[in-house]
Design a protein around this motif. Structure first.
Motif, PDB file in Angstrom:
ATOM      1  N   ILE A 226       2.177   7.517   7.447  1.00 46.01           N
ATOM      2  CA  ILE A 226       3.008   6.804   6.472  1.00 46.01           C
ATOM      3  C   ILE A 226       2.176   6.598   5.203  1.00 46.01           C
ATOM      4  O   ILE A 226       1.309   5.738   5.156  1.00 46.01           O
ATOM      5  CB  ILE A 226       3.476   5.440   7.040  1.00 46.01           C
ATOM      6  N   LEU A 227       2.446   7.417   4.200  1.00 44.03           N
ATOM      7  CA  LEU A 227       1.583   7.438   3.017  1.00 44.03           C
ATOM      8  C   LEU A 227       2.247   6.908   1.757  1.00 44.03           C
ATOM      9  O   LEU A 227       1.568   6.468   0.831  1.00 44.03           O
ATOM     10  CB  LEU A 227       1.113   8.876   2.768  1.00 44.03           C
ATOM     11  N   LEU A 228       3.574   6.994   1.703  1.00 44.39           N
ATOM     12  CA  LEU A 228       4.266   6.659   0.452  1.00 44.39           C
ATOM     13  C   LEU A 228       5.395   5.666   0.693  1.00 44.39           C
ATOM     14  O   LEU A 228       6.470   5.773   0.108  1.00 44.39           O
ATOM     15  CB  LEU A 228       4.832   7.945  -0.181  1.00 44.39           C
ATOM     16  N   ALA A 229       5.157   4.696   1.569  1.00 50.73           N
ATOM     17  CA  ALA A 229       6.274   3.842   2.003  1.00 50.73           C
ATOM     18  C   ALA A 229       6.597   2.732   1.015  1.00 50.73           C
ATOM     19  O   ALA A 229       7.666   2.151   1.063  1.00 50.73           O
ATOM     20  CB  ALA A 229       5.966   3.241   3.366  1.00 50.73           C
ATOM     21  N   GLY A 230       5.677   2.400   0.136  1.00 50.97           N
ATOM     22  CA  GLY A 230       5.978   1.411  -0.899  1.00 50.97           C
ATOM     23  C   GLY A 230       5.944  -0.027  -0.445  1.00 50.97           C
ATOM     24  O   GLY A 230       5.209  -0.843  -0.991  1.00 50.97           O
ATOM     25  N   PHE A 231       6.738  -0.350   0.585  1.00 57.60           N
ATOM     26  CA  PHE A 231       6.908  -1.754   0.939  1.00 57.60           C
ATOM     27  C   PHE A 231       6.469  -2.123   2.363  1.00 57.60           C
ATOM     28  O   PHE A 231       6.586  -3.274   2.752  1.00 57.60           O
ATOM     29  CB  PHE A 231       8.390  -2.168   0.797  1.00 57.60           C
ATOM     30  N   TRP A 232       6.103  -1.167   3.167  1.00 59.82           N
ATOM     31  CA  TRP A 232       5.705  -1.537   4.545  1.00 59.82           C
ATOM     32  C   TRP A 232       4.464  -0.770   4.988  1.00 59.82           C
ATOM     33  O   TRP A 232       4.151   0.288   4.468  1.00 59.82           O
ATOM     34  CB  TRP A 232       6.868  -1.368   5.530  1.00 59.82           C
ATOM     35  N   ARG A 233       3.752  -1.376   5.940  1.00 56.64           N
ATOM     36  CA  ARG A 233       2.470  -0.823   6.375  1.00 56.64           C
ATOM     37  C   ARG A 233       2.539  -0.413   7.843  1.00 56.64           C
ATOM     38  O   ARG A 233       2.970  -1.196   8.693  1.00 56.64           O
ATOM     39  CB  ARG A 233       1.376  -1.878   6.207  1.00 56.64           C
ATOM     40  N   LEU A 234       2.059   0.783   8.097  1.00 62.51           N
ATOM     41  CA  LEU A 234       2.070   1.302   9.461  1.00 62.51           C
ATOM     42  C   LEU A 234       1.375   0.349  10.435  1.00 62.51           C
ATOM     43  O   LEU A 234       1.858   0.094  11.534  1.00 62.51           O
ATOM     44  CB  LEU A 234       1.398   2.681   9.484  1.00 62.51           C
ATOM     45  N   ALA A 235       0.236  -0.202   9.999  1.00 59.20           N
ATOM     46  CA  ALA A 235      -0.540  -1.048  10.912  1.00 59.20           C
ATOM     47  C   ALA A 235       0.277  -2.258  11.389  1.00 59.20           C
ATOM     48  O   ALA A 235       0.046  -2.776  12.475  1.00 59.20           O
ATOM     49  CB  ALA A 235      -1.820  -1.511  10.225  1.00 59.20           C
ATOM     50  N   ASP A 236       1.235  -2.709  10.572  1.00 64.53           N
ATOM     51  CA  ASP A 236       2.070  -3.859  10.974  1.00 64.53           C
ATOM     52  C   ASP A 236       3.108  -3.486  12.020  1.00 64.53           C
ATOM     53  O   ASP A 236       3.665  -4.354  12.682  1.00 64.53           O
ATOM     54  CB  ASP A 236       2.822  -4.427   9.753  1.00 64.53           C
ATOM     55  N   LYS A 237       3.420  -2.211  12.120  1.00 61.27           N
ATOM     56  CA  LYS A 237       4.561  -1.795  12.952  1.00 61.27           C
ATOM     57  C   LYS A 237       4.166  -0.917  14.135  1.00 61.27           C
ATOM     58  O   LYS A 237       4.979  -0.699  15.029  1.00 61.27           O
ATOM     59  CB  LYS A 237       5.566  -0.983  12.113  1.00 61.27           C
TER      60      LYS A 237
END
Ligand SMILES: *[C@@H]1O[C@H](CO)[C@@H](O)[C@H](O)[C@H]1NC(C)=O
Length: 409
Positions: A226-237
């Motif tokens: 997930i490189l260009l998600a803008g508003f969310w972080r992979l580590a959180d999900k």
């Protein structure tokens, strides 16, 4: 193949009644086992890649997916595709009103991955992001490794057929003819121990995620880049089941309107029935990778509450995701592609009917949607601006009677 805006209609239209009855029974059982699982092994299931050996083994032998014999149809070559000339598709998925819905439509296999003349720009930004913070942006759990490789195998066939001027299939993998990259996907370990999801993400403009079925019938985020998600972080999900991904992100009306149909949809999803949906957000800064306006990426409390009031309309960007979902036949993983289209609002407002329609759409957001999408941080400048552009279009002779009723998605 009409536009399907309601998943229930979709399911009704695509399966016979008797089958629905059986499915309902299965779902009730799955729900019961899901509730039970919360008590017995929920905490173990959620653990990410570092989970103890035993829980990985449990997932490996889950056996809830039996591989099916299915070959992804070979796509037609994209007509006249050119890495310098083919423009991004003008998705403008907003209406004069707004309703929370899954909004899925059937997808033609030819449209699985959309690439255009921004490929190199996206590729560069992706590589920069990986160099800055790779360990936070890409991960594949051991029990999703085969699924991630399966995705690469799919790309190896599909991409060169669709975009032969950009990709070439090789004996060991796939080459990018424009960037000069050459990927070997058959050696083990992969060169430099690279994560297979990283290779996959370098081949496309999309962010990519794979949801794996768990023994409890839920789908877990097990592999992603997930490189260009803008508003969310992979580590959180990472490691979360589908429902928690949405509830932890405060997706409005998720429990009331989406959860049941979404979970049901995942369980039933067939390998030959890919779907696609679009959404949209506004962003008050111009970073495609991470919306800095909602806080630095490493902050604990990111979100619209942390954002400054927007004051510069030229910084406001229209961010629209085009998401596709398909099931991998061997692993049963569901691949989620998230292609972000990112345009200054001052650009899309030049298009006929767009400013009027977007202003109406934003005004129609319910309070919970408005909070989720950060409306109070930008409506002061955005609504006035769109109204003004709309008025200019009307003065220049735009006819409201002739507004198309079907908008380009
Ligand atoms: C695209 O543009 C670049 C730089 O302008 C050029 O070097 C390259 O040959 C072009 N590629 C194609 C396929 O036209």
């Amino acid at each position: 193949m009409g536009v399907i805006t309601d998943v229930a209609d979709y399911l009704r239209a695509s399966v016979p009644k008797e089958f629905l009855g059986v499915c309902m029974a299965v779902i009730v059982l799955l729900q019961i086992s899901r509730i039970a699982s919360k008590f017995f092994f929920f905490s173990e299931q959620r653990k990410p890649a570092t989970a103890p050996e035993s829980s990985c083994k449990d997932l490996n032998k889950s056996g809830i997916w039996t591989p099916v014999d299915f070959k992804t149809p070979t796509p037609e070559r994209y007509p006249n595709w050119d890495v310098n000339k083919t423009k991004p598709l003008p998705y403008r998925p907003f209406k004069h009103n707004y309703h929370v819905t899954m909004g899925i439509r059937n997808m033609n296999w030819d449209d699985w991955i959309e690439l255009d003349n921004e490929f190199l720009k996206y590729h560069k930004r992706k590589c920069e992001r990986l160099a800055e913070r790779r360990e936070k942006l890409v991960i594949t759990a051991p029990d999703a490794y085969d699924a991630a490789i399966e995705l690469l195998e799919e790309f190896r066939e599909w991409l060169p057929a669709r975009y032969p001027t950009l990709f070439k299939r090789t004996n060991v993998g796939i080459d990018n003819l424009v960037t000069g990259e050459s990927f070997n996907i058959v050696e083990r370990p992969l060169k430099d121990n690279v994560d297979p999801m990283e290779i996959a993400a370098k081949l496309v403009q999309d962010d990519l995620a794979i949801m794996m079925p768990g023994e409890d019938g839920q789908y877990y985020l097990k592999a992603a880049c997930i490189l260009l998600a803008g508003f969310w972080r992979l580590a959180d999900k990472f490691g979360m089941p589908l429902s928690e991904i949405h509830t932890s992100g405060d997706v409005p009306q998720f429990k009331e309107k989406l959860q049941m149909s979404m979970e049901r949809f995942f369980v039933r999803m067939r390998v030959d029935r890919p779907v696609v949906r679009n959404n949209y957000f506004l962003q008050t800064d111009d970073d495609l990778g991470w919306s800095t306006a909602i806080g630095p990426e490493d902050n604990n409390d990111i979100g619209w509450d942390a954002a400054e009031q927007a004051h510069d309309i030229t910084k406001v960007h229209f961010r629209s995701e085009r998401q596709s979902l398909r099931r991998l036949p061997k692993s049963g993983g569901i691949v989620f592609t998230i292609r972000t289209y990112f345009v200054p609002i001052t650009e899309i407002a030049k298009e006929p009917y767009v400013p009027g329609r977007l202003a109406d759409g934003i005004r129609a957001w319910s309070d919970d949607v408005a909070r989720y999408k950060g409306r109070r941080k930008f409506d002061n400048i955005v609504i006035d601006y769109l109204n003004e552009q709309h008025r200019k279009q009307l003065e220049a002779g735009l006819s409201l009677e002739e507004e198309p009723s079907q908008y380009p998605f």
